[in-house]
Scaffold this active site. Sequence first.
Site, short mmCIF file in Angstrom:
data_model
loop_
_atom_site.label_atom_id
_atom_site.label_comp_id
_atom_site.label_asym_id
_atom_site.label_seq_id
_atom_site.Cartn_x
_atom_site.Cartn_y
_atom_site.Cartn_z
N TYR A 2 0.86 -1.18 0.00
CA TYR A 2 0.00 0.00 0.00
C TYR A 2 0.90 1.23 0.00
CZ TYR A 2 -4.13 -2.80 1.31
OH TYR A 2 -5.16 -3.71 1.35
N PHE B 224 -14.30 -4.29 0.22
CA PHE B 224 -15.31 -3.84 -0.74
C PHE B 224 -16.71 -3.86 -0.13
CE2 PHE B 224 -12.42 -5.87 -4.16
CZ PHE B 224 -11.64 -4.74 -4.21
N GLY C 33 -18.32 -2.22 -3.05
CA GLY C 33 -18.97 -3.28 -3.81
C GLY C 33 -18.31 -3.53 -5.15
#
Length: 314
Positions: A67, A215, A219
């Site tokens: 990240y 998510f 989503g």
Amino acid sequence: MSAATAAGTWKLGDLEVNRVGYGAMRLTGNGMLGNSDGPPVDRDAAVRLLHGAFEQGVDHIDTAAFYFSPLRSANELINRALSSWRGDVVVATKVGPGRDPSGEWLPMARPDRLRGQVEENLRQLGRDHLDVVNLRSNGMDSVAEHFGALAELREEGLVRHLGLSNVRPQHVAEAQAIAPVVCVQNAYGLDWRHADENGLVDLCREQGIAFVPFFAVSGLRREAAAARERDARVHTVARAHGATPAQIRLAWTLHRGPHVLAIPGTTNPSHLTENITAGTLRLTEEDLALLDEPNEPNEPDTTDTTDTTDDPGA
């Protein structure tokens, strides 16, 4: 009682945490492309945001050495925040995938390269052991060899607990035969329910394993920038509770069971508070039944665009 405690707690091995945590990926920018198209995140602002999360009861963070974006690393920002924070915070990271210094993705690490990835996380986080390390499976048929390599590092004391990410139910059984699995991270949310279809959510509950969706808010948009909520079901329930659509999506996820955690991420302090307070919402049976009805995607755009998306754990 702090906001993050309202949803209750769960144990990652012997580490008890509040169910609402924080996903660190967006500390470095929007999605895995990071800040390549914008200014770098201000370090002091990032530290203030993390401290704000801790003050509201967040006591576990999800991160990864991969990240990062030009000039910023999620692990480095977490290191700064924890070095000036007196409370206990559980840090869960993940290994397997990797990126070169320019940000290009590398092939899945071989089992003998996982030690290097663990050590990289240790250096970046400024720690002598890692609380939780998740093996991120990128389509592997078997996780046994990789998980076995991590189990050896656990025996050496470099890692306290082990978990899995992006896996199928058979991978859980395979790993459990090698060493205890304390958490499973998979894509899961109101619009993405494969973990219900294959029984993974229930399997984790039955075995006392934390299920940690990513998510859960974004989503099907995955790492993409946040968009206006267009689900009529979500808007209806949100209006009934005086809540935001993102809060309803998080609350629905938390209602899936006491073993389900949340790791929403944001760089906006207001959205951070909204995410954390989603754990205070109590959806009714009628709310849950409505949210399980077929989606009607043509709800007019009545809400502000936010960046309250959750950590993808990519």
